[in-house]
Design a protein around this motif. Structure first.
Motif, PDB file in Angstrom:
ATOM      1  N   UNK A 362       0.801  -1.211   0.000  1.00  0.00           N
ATOM      2  CA  UNK A 362       0.000   0.000   0.000  1.00  0.00           C
ATOM      3  C   UNK A 362       0.834   1.262   0.000  1.00  0.00           C
ATOM      4  N   UNK A 363       1.906   1.266   0.770  1.00  0.00           N
ATOM      5  CA  UNK A 363       2.736   2.472   0.868  1.00  0.00           C
ATOM      6  C   UNK A 363       3.637   2.656  -0.346  1.00  0.00           C
ATOM      7  N   UNK A 364       3.942   1.584  -1.063  1.00  0.00           N
ATOM      8  CA  UNK A 364       4.866   1.675  -2.198  1.00  0.00           C
ATOM      9  C   UNK A 364       4.180   2.078  -3.500  1.00  0.00           C
ATOM     10  N   UNK A 365       2.993   1.555  -3.759  1.00  0.00           N
ATOM     11  CA  UNK A 365       2.338   1.805  -5.037  1.00  0.00           C
ATOM     12  C   UNK A 365       2.016   3.278  -5.267  1.00  0.00           C
ATOM     13  N   UNK A 366       1.840   4.036  -4.192  1.00  0.00           N
ATOM     14  CA  UNK A 366       1.475   5.448  -4.338  1.00  0.00           C
ATOM     15  C   UNK A 366       2.688   6.340  -4.563  1.00  0.00           C
ATOM     16  N   UNK A 367       3.899   5.784  -4.532  1.00  0.00           N
ATOM     17  CA  UNK A 367       5.100   6.607  -4.600  1.00  0.00           C
ATOM     18  C   UNK A 367       5.282   7.315  -5.934  1.00  0.00           C
ATOM     19  N   UNK A 368       4.465   6.975  -6.907  1.00  0.00           N
ATOM     20  CA  UNK A 368       4.490   7.696  -8.182  1.00  0.00           C
ATOM     21  C   UNK A 368       3.946   9.109  -8.010  1.00  0.00           C
ATOM     22  N   UNK A 369       3.252   9.373  -6.905  1.00  0.00           N
ATOM     23  CA  UNK A 369       2.721  10.707  -6.634  1.00  0.00           C
ATOM     24  C   UNK A 369       3.853  11.743  -6.647  1.00  0.00           C
ATOM     25  N   UNK A 399      -1.518   8.625  -8.285  1.00  0.00           N
ATOM     26  CA  UNK A 399      -1.091   8.272  -6.930  1.00  0.00           C
ATOM     27  C   UNK A 399      -2.277   8.123  -5.996  1.00  0.00           C
ATOM     28  N   UNK A 400      -3.241   9.039  -6.101  1.00  0.00           N
ATOM     29  CA  UNK A 400      -4.453   8.942  -5.289  1.00  0.00           C
ATOM     30  C   UNK A 400      -5.218   7.658  -5.605  1.00  0.00           C
ATOM     31  N   UNK A 401      -5.301   7.317  -6.875  1.00  0.00           N
ATOM     32  CA  UNK A 401      -6.026   6.099  -7.256  1.00  0.00           C
ATOM     33  C   UNK A 401      -5.323   4.841  -6.760  1.00  0.00           C
TER      34      UNK A 401
END
Length: 418
Positions: A362-369, A399-401
């Motif tokens: 969960x914490x890694x996938x959003x790092x594109x933000x 990133x939000x998605x």
């Protein structure tokens, strides 16, 4: 209104403005941090200023200045030709090449941040010249870096596995890496399909690149050879000597300017100051959010929805939401992984290993933000003539998605790996 609520609302306002206007969200964030911090929370101005991310600022500035110098003397253009050669002249393969290269660099030790710092400038230049979407390129580079980020020999993998060992979950290095690799690869594949990476015509690279950087042919001048040597020395120093990423980049840039291999004025003009202010300014507001308890308020509001059956998805969503504007390896993993045993105990059920994997994913996938370092590095690497603001917005929405996507993947598949 409490300071926690006020700071949380300020962050929401800043994010909304970043998606609906052309105002630099960093400038807005600094202004909101001062207003809310000083006049609602009673925080001294010196403390608000203390939230400025000096390390991130120096890192972004040093790296972009170094690669700007390499761009002004044509070195990046020549290396872009070699990158095209890996795709064998087919633009459809470029995003896949970017993913693979970023993954390989990240996995061998440096982790995702250095991987993106090294790959993004070249990838953005090549993608721009080949007509490949910069948005897709950023997603492939960042997800590739994340796919290798939790390998047992990666610096971030060491952080995650050490925290898990402290929580009573040792000897799961292979599972930790594979689960994260699978999630990042799946998301990258989805982005490739959804954004039409497979639709480009095979010959487009050869048509788009300039003379002198035809795929497979590299003709370097003396200055470009020296620049390449300095870049390789910088990379080696960061990887093997643990040199500071940003400060060492400044030193490398000074060497290039001192020997006249690059033009200082031209390089400074190419540094994306607006983007750096954008990222740094938002971080100032986030620091205030942490100081006033706004982050704890946000987390508690989400965590109240959890049950033993839904805890994997909820925890992935919560950590993803926090990681959007915080450090995955520096904040989220060290803060949340040690809490796994107590969370499971308080809920009266749940799988500790599956919950740990959910936090990682969960914490890694959003790092594109673009509020995270990986996304910020991609935005900072946007070539002249391209719309960095548009990329910022797209990466923020993606990133939000990913908070939702990470929650779904964790809920469905984390138990499979445990």
């Amino acid at each position: 209104m409490t300071p926690a609520v006020a700071s949380l609302l300020a962050l929401v306002v800043a994010i909304v403005l970043s998606m609906t206007s052309r105002i630099n969200v960093g400038v807005v964030s600094i202004a909101l941090a001062w207003i809310v911090g000083r006049y609602v929370a009673g925080v001294p101005a010196s403390a608000i200023v203390g939230g400025f991310p000096s390390d991130l600022f120096l890192t972004l500035t040093g790296i972009t200045l170094l690669f700007a110098a390499a761009e002004t003397n044509g070195t990046l253009e020549r290396l872009a030709g070699r990158a095209a050669a890996l795709a064998r002249g087919d633009a459809r393969r470029l995003p896949i090449v970017f993913f693979a290269v970023a993954c390989a660099i990240s996995a061998v030790g440096p982790g995702a941040i250095l991987s993106v710092a090294l790959v993004a400038p070249l990838a953005m230049v090549m993608a721009s010249r080949a007509g490949v979407s910069l948005f897709l390129t950023a997603l492939m580079v960042t997800n590739g870096a994340n796919a290798g980020n939790l390998s047992p020999i990666s610096s971030v993998g060491v952080v995650a596995n050490t925290a898990m060992t402290g929580a009573g979950l040792p000897d799961h290095e292979a599972v930790v890496w594979f689960a994260n690799f699978a999630a990042s690869t799946l998301v990258a594949a989805a982005a490739y399909v959804l954004l039409g990476g497979w639709k480009k015509s095979p010959g487009v690279i050869a048509e788009k690149v300039d003379a002198g950087i035809t795929p497979g042919i590299i003709r370097l001048t003396l200055s470009q050879r020296f620049t390449l040597l300095v870049l390789l020395a910088w990379i080696a120093g960061v990887i093997f000597l643990d040199l500071h990423l940003g400060l060492s980049a400044f030193a490398a840039g000074v060497v290039l300017v001192a020997v006249r291999a690059a033009d200082q004025s031209a390089a400074i003009r190419r540094v994306p100051w607006g983007v750096i202010i954008m990222v740094s300014g938002v971080t100032v507001l986030v620091a205030l959010l942490e100081r006033t308890g706004g982050m704890d308020l946000f987390s508690s509001l989400l965590a109240r929805l959890a049950t033993p059956r839904t805890i994997n998805g909820v925890m992935a969503f919560v950590t993803g939401a926090i990681s959007l504007y915080s450090s995955t390896s520096g904040v989220v993993m060290p803060a949340f992984l040690p809490t796994v045993p107590s969370v499971v105990q308080q809920l009266g059920g749940g799988d500790p290993l599956a919950l740990s994997l959910s936090i990682n994913i969960g914490s890694s996938l959003v790092d594109v933000s673009p509020l995270s370092t990986l996304g910020a590095l991609c935005v900072a690497a946007v070539p002249d003539g391209e719309d960095a603001t548009s990329l910022f917005r797209k990466l923020l929405l993606w990133g939000l998605s990913m908070t939702v996507a990470g929650a779904v993947l964790a809920q469905l598949f984390a138990p499979v790996f445990s």
